[in-house]
Design an enzyme around this catalytic site. Structure first.
Site, PDB file in Angstrom:
ATOM      1  N   GLU A 152       5.531 -33.894 -52.773  1.00 18.79           N
ATOM      2  CA  GLU A 152       4.116 -33.513 -52.853  1.00 18.79           C
ATOM      3  C   GLU A 152       3.352 -34.423 -53.802  1.00 18.79           C
ATOM      4  O   GLU A 152       2.210 -34.803 -53.522  1.00 18.79           O
ATOM      5  CB  GLU A 152       3.989 -32.053 -53.282  1.00 18.79           C
ATOM      6  CG  GLU A 152       4.371 -31.057 -52.201  1.00 18.79           C
ATOM      7  CD  GLU A 152       4.245 -29.619 -52.653  1.00 18.79           C
ATOM      8  OE1 GLU A 152       3.820 -29.398 -53.814  1.00 18.79           O
ATOM      9  OE2 GLU A 152       4.570 -28.714 -51.864  1.00 18.79           O
ATOM     10  N   HIS A 166      -1.944 -25.654 -49.068  1.00 13.82           N
ATOM     11  CA  HIS A 166      -1.144 -24.450 -49.286  1.00 13.82           C
ATOM     12  C   HIS A 166      -1.692 -23.222 -48.547  1.00 13.82           C
ATOM     13  O   HIS A 166      -1.071 -22.155 -48.582  1.00 13.82           O
ATOM     14  CB  HIS A 166      -1.074 -24.133 -50.794  1.00 13.82           C
ATOM     15  CG  HIS A 166      -0.236 -25.098 -51.565  1.00 13.82           C
ATOM     16  ND1 HIS A 166      -0.673 -26.354 -51.905  1.00 13.82           N
ATOM     17  CD2 HIS A 166       1.032 -25.005 -52.062  1.00 13.82           C
ATOM     18  CE1 HIS A 166       0.275 -26.989 -52.585  1.00 13.82           C
ATOM     19  NE2 HIS A 166       1.310 -26.195 -52.685  1.00 13.82           N
TER      20      HIS A 166
END
Length: 337
Positions: A192, A226
Protein backbone atom coordinates in the site's frame (compact mmCIF):
# COMPACT_ATOMS: atom_id res chain seq x y z
CA UNK A 1 24.18 7.80 -9.52
CA UNK A 2 21.95 9.52 -12.06
CA UNK A 3 20.18 12.68 -10.96
CA UNK A 4 16.42 12.42 -10.42
CA UNK A 5 14.26 13.44 -13.35
CA UNK A 6 12.83 16.95 -13.34
CA UNK A 7 9.06 17.43 -13.46
CA UNK A 8 7.65 16.31 -16.79
CA UNK A 9 4.94 17.95 -18.85
CA UNK A 10 2.31 15.60 -17.49
CA UNK A 11 -0.04 18.21 -16.10
CA UNK A 12 -2.13 17.86 -12.97
CA UNK A 13 -5.12 16.21 -14.74
CA UNK A 14 -2.80 13.47 -16.01
CA UNK A 15 -1.42 12.99 -12.50
CA UNK A 16 -5.02 12.62 -11.29
CA UNK A 17 -5.55 9.92 -13.91
CA UNK A 18 -2.44 8.07 -12.79
CA UNK A 19 -3.62 8.29 -9.19
CA UNK A 20 -7.00 6.87 -10.18
CA UNK A 21 -5.35 4.19 -12.32
CA UNK A 22 -3.02 3.03 -9.54
CA UNK A 23 -5.85 3.01 -6.96
CA UNK A 24 -8.32 1.12 -9.15
CA UNK A 25 -5.64 -1.34 -10.21
CA UNK A 26 -4.71 -2.10 -6.60
CA UNK A 27 -8.28 -2.50 -5.34
CA UNK A 28 -9.51 -4.14 -8.52
CA UNK A 29 -6.84 -6.83 -8.31
CA UNK A 30 -8.60 -8.13 -5.20
CA UNK A 31 -11.66 -9.07 -7.27
CA UNK A 32 -10.24 -10.31 -10.57
CA UNK A 33 -9.69 -13.91 -9.55
CA UNK A 34 -12.45 -16.13 -8.22
CA UNK A 35 -9.99 -17.23 -5.54
CA UNK A 36 -9.59 -13.69 -4.19
CA UNK A 37 -13.22 -12.60 -4.48
CA UNK A 38 -15.48 -12.78 -1.46
CA UNK A 39 -18.74 -14.66 -1.60
CA UNK A 40 -21.74 -14.42 0.70
CA UNK A 41 -24.94 -16.34 0.92
CA UNK A 42 -27.99 -14.47 -0.34
CA UNK A 43 -30.01 -15.91 2.54
CA UNK A 44 -28.17 -14.95 5.69
CA UNK A 45 -29.46 -15.51 9.18
CA UNK A 46 -28.48 -14.18 12.56
CA UNK A 47 -29.05 -15.48 16.04
CA UNK A 48 -31.49 -12.60 16.64
CA UNK A 49 -34.53 -12.95 14.39
CA UNK A 50 -37.30 -10.57 13.61
CA UNK A 51 -37.41 -7.10 12.12
CA UNK A 52 -37.75 -5.39 15.50
CA UNK A 53 -34.79 -7.30 16.88
CA UNK A 54 -32.69 -6.44 13.85
CA UNK A 55 -33.51 -2.77 14.19
CA UNK A 56 -32.58 -2.70 17.86
CA UNK A 57 -29.47 -4.80 17.55
CA UNK A 58 -26.99 -2.20 16.29
CA UNK A 59 -24.20 -3.70 18.40
CA UNK A 60 -24.69 -7.32 17.39
CA UNK A 61 -21.59 -9.25 16.49
CA UNK A 62 -20.72 -11.03 13.29
CA UNK A 63 -23.15 -13.69 12.16
CA UNK A 64 -22.03 -17.29 11.81
CA UNK A 65 -20.09 -17.98 8.62
CA UNK A 66 -21.56 -20.56 6.28
CA UNK A 67 -19.35 -23.26 4.87
CA UNK A 68 -19.96 -22.21 1.26
CA UNK A 69 -18.96 -18.59 1.88
CA UNK A 70 -15.58 -16.93 1.37
CA UNK A 71 -14.68 -14.20 3.88
CA UNK A 72 -11.70 -11.88 3.77
CA UNK A 73 -9.91 -13.61 6.67
CA UNK A 74 -10.09 -17.07 5.11
CA UNK A 75 -6.50 -18.28 4.54
CA UNK A 76 -7.07 -19.17 0.87
CA UNK A 77 -8.63 -15.75 0.20
CA UNK A 78 -5.73 -14.01 1.93
CA UNK A 79 -3.14 -15.97 -0.05
CA UNK A 80 -4.85 -15.15 -3.35
CA UNK A 81 -5.14 -11.48 -2.46
CA UNK A 82 -1.53 -11.23 -1.33
CA UNK A 83 -0.41 -12.61 -4.68
CA UNK A 84 -2.73 -10.16 -6.44
CA UNK A 85 -1.43 -7.05 -4.67
CA UNK A 86 2.20 -8.13 -5.08
CA UNK A 87 1.65 -8.40 -8.84
CA UNK A 88 -0.27 -5.12 -8.89
CA UNK A 89 2.50 -3.31 -7.02
CA UNK A 90 5.01 -4.56 -9.58
CA UNK A 91 2.76 -3.36 -12.41
CA UNK A 92 2.35 0.12 -10.87
CA UNK A 93 6.10 0.51 -10.42
CA UNK A 94 6.61 -0.65 -14.00
CA UNK A 95 4.13 1.93 -15.27
CA UNK A 96 6.05 4.68 -13.48
CA UNK A 97 9.28 3.34 -14.93
CA UNK A 98 7.67 3.50 -18.37
CA UNK A 99 6.71 7.15 -17.81
CA UNK A 100 10.29 8.05 -16.92
CA UNK A 101 11.69 5.99 -19.81
CA UNK A 102 9.27 7.63 -22.25
CA UNK A 103 10.79 10.99 -21.38
CA UNK A 104 14.14 9.51 -22.45
CA UNK A 105 12.58 8.32 -25.74
CA UNK A 106 12.70 4.59 -24.89
CA UNK A 107 16.32 4.25 -25.95
CA UNK A 108 18.07 1.12 -24.66
CA UNK A 109 21.17 3.08 -23.71
CA UNK A 110 19.05 5.20 -21.34
CA UNK A 111 17.57 2.19 -19.51
CA UNK A 112 20.18 2.16 -16.69
CA UNK A 113 19.53 5.87 -16.11
CA UNK A 114 15.78 5.20 -16.16
CA UNK A 115 16.09 2.43 -13.57
CA UNK A 116 18.22 4.63 -11.30
CA UNK A 117 15.85 7.59 -11.58
CA UNK A 118 12.78 5.44 -10.97
CA UNK A 119 14.38 3.89 -7.89
CA UNK A 120 15.01 7.37 -6.47
CA UNK A 121 11.48 8.52 -7.27
CA UNK A 122 10.00 5.49 -5.49
CA UNK A 123 12.21 6.02 -2.45
CA UNK A 124 13.86 2.61 -2.76
CA UNK A 125 16.99 3.69 -0.95
CA UNK A 126 18.52 1.80 1.93
CA UNK A 127 21.91 3.04 3.11
CA UNK A 128 24.41 0.32 3.98
CA UNK A 129 24.68 -0.40 7.74
CA UNK A 130 28.07 1.32 8.22
CA UNK A 131 26.55 4.62 7.07
CA UNK A 132 23.40 4.47 9.21
CA UNK A 133 23.09 7.42 11.56
CA UNK A 134 20.74 8.53 14.30
CA UNK A 135 19.24 11.15 11.99
CA UNK A 136 18.23 8.41 9.56
CA UNK A 137 16.51 6.48 12.34
CA UNK A 138 14.63 9.42 13.85
CA UNK A 139 11.88 9.56 11.17
CA UNK A 140 10.89 6.03 12.19
CA UNK A 141 10.32 7.16 15.81
CA UNK A 142 7.86 9.97 15.02
CA UNK A 143 4.77 7.75 14.82
CA UNK A 144 5.56 5.87 18.07
CA UNK A 145 5.85 9.30 19.75
CA UNK A 146 2.24 10.03 18.77
CA UNK A 147 1.16 6.81 20.50
CA UNK A 148 2.66 7.62 23.91
CA UNK A 149 -0.82 7.50 25.45
CA UNK A 150 -1.74 3.98 24.25
CA UNK A 151 1.80 2.78 24.99
CA UNK A 152 1.51 4.05 28.59
CA UNK A 153 -1.87 2.34 28.96
CA UNK A 154 -0.31 -0.86 27.67
CA UNK A 155 2.36 -0.48 30.34
CA UNK A 156 -0.29 -0.08 33.03
CA UNK A 157 -1.95 -3.28 31.86
CA UNK A 158 1.33 -5.17 31.74
CA UNK A 159 0.90 -5.75 27.99
CA UNK A 160 4.23 -4.43 26.74
CA UNK A 161 6.92 -6.93 25.67
CA UNK A 162 8.22 -9.05 28.55
CA UNK A 163 5.82 -7.58 31.11
CA UNK A 164 3.70 -9.79 33.36
CA UNK A 165 0.73 -10.15 30.98
CA UNK A 166 2.78 -10.38 27.80
CA UNK A 167 2.76 -13.92 26.41
CA UNK A 168 4.83 -14.89 23.38
CA UNK A 169 2.22 -17.35 22.10
CA UNK A 170 -0.64 -14.83 22.25
CA UNK A 171 1.14 -11.57 21.42
CA UNK A 172 3.56 -12.81 18.77
CA UNK A 173 2.87 -16.27 17.37
CA UNK A 174 -0.93 -16.06 17.08
CA UNK A 175 -0.85 -12.45 15.95
CA UNK A 176 2.04 -12.26 13.49
CA UNK A 177 2.71 -15.84 12.43
CA UNK A 178 -0.62 -16.33 10.66
CA UNK A 179 -1.91 -15.41 7.22
CA UNK A 180 -3.90 -12.56 8.79
CA UNK A 181 -0.73 -11.31 10.45
CA UNK A 182 1.29 -11.56 7.25
CA UNK A 183 -1.40 -9.54 5.48
CA UNK A 184 -1.89 -6.90 8.18
CA UNK A 185 1.70 -6.34 9.26
CA UNK A 186 3.85 -7.22 6.25
CA UNK A 187 2.38 -7.34 2.75
CA UNK A 188 -0.44 -4.80 3.08
CA UNK A 189 1.69 -2.02 4.65
CA UNK A 190 4.53 -2.51 2.18
CA UNK A 191 2.44 -2.75 -1.00
CA UNK A 192 0.00 0.00 0.00
CA UNK A 193 2.79 2.43 0.78
CA UNK A 194 4.60 1.66 -2.46
CA UNK A 195 1.47 2.15 -4.56
CA UNK A 196 -0.42 4.87 -2.68
CA UNK A 197 2.61 6.82 -1.53
CA UNK A 198 5.60 6.17 -3.78
CA UNK A 199 3.87 5.63 -7.12
CA UNK A 200 1.12 8.24 -6.74
CA UNK A 201 3.34 10.92 -5.22
CA UNK A 202 5.94 10.28 -7.91
CA UNK A 203 3.30 10.90 -10.57
CA UNK A 204 2.26 14.16 -8.93
CA UNK A 205 5.90 15.19 -8.57
CA UNK A 206 6.54 14.58 -12.27
CA UNK A 207 3.52 16.75 -13.07
CA UNK A 208 5.05 19.63 -11.10
CA UNK A 209 2.43 19.57 -8.32
CA UNK A 210 3.17 21.56 -5.18
CA UNK A 211 4.05 19.95 -1.84
CA UNK A 212 0.70 21.06 -0.40
CA UNK A 213 -1.23 19.29 -3.15
CA UNK A 214 0.86 16.17 -2.80
CA UNK A 215 0.39 16.03 0.98
CA UNK A 216 -3.33 16.78 1.15
CA UNK A 217 -4.68 15.66 -2.23
CA UNK A 218 -2.87 12.44 -3.10
CA UNK A 219 -3.81 10.56 0.14
CA UNK A 220 -7.53 10.91 -0.58
CA UNK A 221 -7.26 8.03 -3.03
CA UNK A 222 -5.82 5.92 -0.20
CA UNK A 223 -8.83 6.70 1.97
CA UNK A 224 -11.31 5.97 -0.81
CA UNK A 225 -9.56 2.68 -1.55
CA UNK A 226 -10.84 1.34 1.78
CA UNK A 227 -14.51 2.08 1.09
CA UNK A 228 -14.99 -1.30 -0.60
CA UNK A 229 -14.81 -2.91 2.86
CA UNK A 230 -18.37 -1.67 3.45
CA UNK A 231 -19.81 -4.54 1.39
CA UNK A 232 -17.86 -7.04 3.47
CA UNK A 233 -19.08 -5.50 6.73
CA UNK A 234 -22.68 -5.37 5.55
CA UNK A 235 -22.67 -9.09 4.72
CA UNK A 236 -20.75 -10.29 7.76
CA UNK A 237 -23.15 -8.55 10.13
CA UNK A 238 -26.32 -10.05 8.70
CA UNK A 239 -27.44 -7.88 5.73
CA UNK A 240 -29.86 -6.00 7.98
CA UNK A 241 -30.54 -2.27 8.35
CA UNK A 242 -28.34 -2.33 11.43
CA UNK A 243 -25.60 -3.99 9.37
CA UNK A 244 -25.94 -1.33 6.67
CA UNK A 245 -25.70 1.40 9.30
CA UNK A 246 -22.59 -0.23 10.76
CA UNK A 247 -21.03 -0.54 7.29
CA UNK A 248 -21.64 3.13 6.50
CA UNK A 249 -20.32 4.40 9.83
CA UNK A 250 -17.29 2.10 9.69
CA UNK A 251 -16.48 3.16 6.14
CA UNK A 252 -16.77 6.86 6.95
CA UNK A 253 -14.49 6.38 9.95
CA UNK A 254 -12.00 4.42 7.84
CA UNK A 255 -12.10 7.08 5.14
CA UNK A 256 -11.32 9.79 7.70
CA UNK A 257 -8.68 7.81 9.58
CA UNK A 258 -6.85 6.53 6.50
CA UNK A 259 -6.88 9.97 4.87
CA UNK A 260 -5.36 11.55 7.98
CA UNK A 261 -2.81 8.77 8.12
CA UNK A 262 -2.10 9.36 4.43
CA UNK A 263 -1.36 13.04 5.11
CA UNK A 264 1.20 11.95 7.71
CA UNK A 265 2.96 9.32 5.63
CA UNK A 266 2.95 11.54 2.53
CA UNK A 267 4.76 14.18 4.56
CA UNK A 268 7.26 11.57 5.74
CA UNK A 269 7.84 10.37 2.19
CA UNK A 270 8.33 13.84 0.74
CA UNK A 271 10.64 14.96 3.56
CA UNK A 272 12.82 11.84 3.56
CA UNK A 273 12.51 10.78 -0.11
CA UNK A 274 12.41 7.23 1.26
CA UNK A 275 9.56 4.73 1.37
CA UNK A 276 10.94 3.15 4.55
CA UNK A 277 9.57 5.66 7.14
CA UNK A 278 6.02 5.44 5.70
CA UNK A 279 6.20 1.64 5.76
CA UNK A 280 7.41 1.53 9.36
CA UNK A 281 4.71 4.04 10.36
CA UNK A 282 2.06 1.92 8.62
CA UNK A 283 3.19 -1.27 10.32
CA UNK A 284 3.32 0.41 13.73
CA UNK A 285 -0.18 1.88 13.36
CA UNK A 286 -1.57 -1.49 12.30
CA UNK A 287 0.01 -3.11 15.35
CA UNK A 288 -1.30 -0.46 17.75
CA UNK A 289 -4.76 -0.11 16.23
CA UNK A 290 -7.06 2.83 16.88
CA UNK A 291 -6.50 4.38 20.36
CA UNK A 292 -9.32 3.67 22.83
CA UNK A 293 -8.97 6.49 25.33
CA UNK A 294 -12.44 6.06 26.84
CA UNK A 295 -11.95 2.36 27.54
CA UNK A 296 -8.48 2.99 28.99
CA UNK A 297 -9.81 5.69 31.33
CA UNK A 298 -12.52 3.34 32.57
CA UNK A 299 -10.10 0.48 33.09
CA UNK A 300 -7.39 2.45 34.90
CA UNK A 301 -9.46 4.94 36.88
CA UNK A 302 -6.66 5.60 39.37
CA UNK A 303 -4.40 6.77 36.53
CA UNK A 304 -6.84 8.93 34.57
CA UNK A 305 -4.71 12.06 34.91
CA UNK A 306 -1.53 10.24 33.94
CA UNK A 307 -3.18 8.66 30.89
CA UNK A 308 -4.55 11.98 29.65
CA UNK A 309 -1.15 13.59 30.22
CA UNK A 310 0.51 10.82 28.19
CA UNK A 311 -1.93 11.36 25.33
CA UNK A 312 -1.32 15.12 25.39
CA UNK A 313 2.45 14.58 25.56
CA UNK A 314 2.21 12.26 22.57
CA UNK A 315 0.34 14.81 20.45
CA UNK A 316 2.69 17.64 21.43
CA UNK A 317 5.72 15.42 20.89
CA UNK A 318 4.41 14.45 17.48
CA UNK A 319 3.90 18.08 16.46
CA UNK A 320 7.46 18.88 17.52
CA UNK A 321 9.26 15.81 16.15
CA UNK A 322 7.50 15.67 12.77
CA UNK A 323 9.41 18.63 11.26
CA UNK A 324 12.46 18.39 13.54
CA UNK A 325 13.30 14.71 13.09
CA UNK A 326 12.92 14.91 9.31
CA UNK A 327 14.83 18.19 8.88
CA UNK A 328 18.17 16.70 7.84
CA UNK A 329 16.51 14.29 5.42
CA UNK A 330 14.54 17.13 3.86
CA UNK A 331 17.75 18.97 3.00
CA UNK A 332 18.71 16.22 0.59
CA UNK A 333 15.21 15.19 -0.51
CA UNK A 334 14.47 15.35 -4.22
CA UNK A 335 10.86 16.20 -3.29
CA UNK A 336 11.33 18.88 -0.62
CA UNK A 337 12.42 21.94 -2.55
Amino acid sequence: MSPPPPPLALGTPTAHLFSLLFSLTYVGSLYISKHSRLSFSTTTTHSNKGERQNNDNDNQGEREKKQSERWRDDPDVIRARLLAVLCTTTVCCSVLLGVVWADLEFRWETLPTTLAQTRLLLGFCLPPPPTLSVNQLLPHLITPTLFLGPIFSGYLGGQLPFQRNWIWENHVTRRFCTWVGVRNYVVAPITEEIVFRACILSAYHLSGASKVKMIFLAPLSFGLAHVHHAWDTYNRYGRTRAAAKRAIITSLFQLTYTSLFGFHTSYLFLRTASILPPISAHIFCNVMGVPELGWELRRFRAYRGAIISAYVAGVLGFIYTLPQWTAQSAEGSLYWY
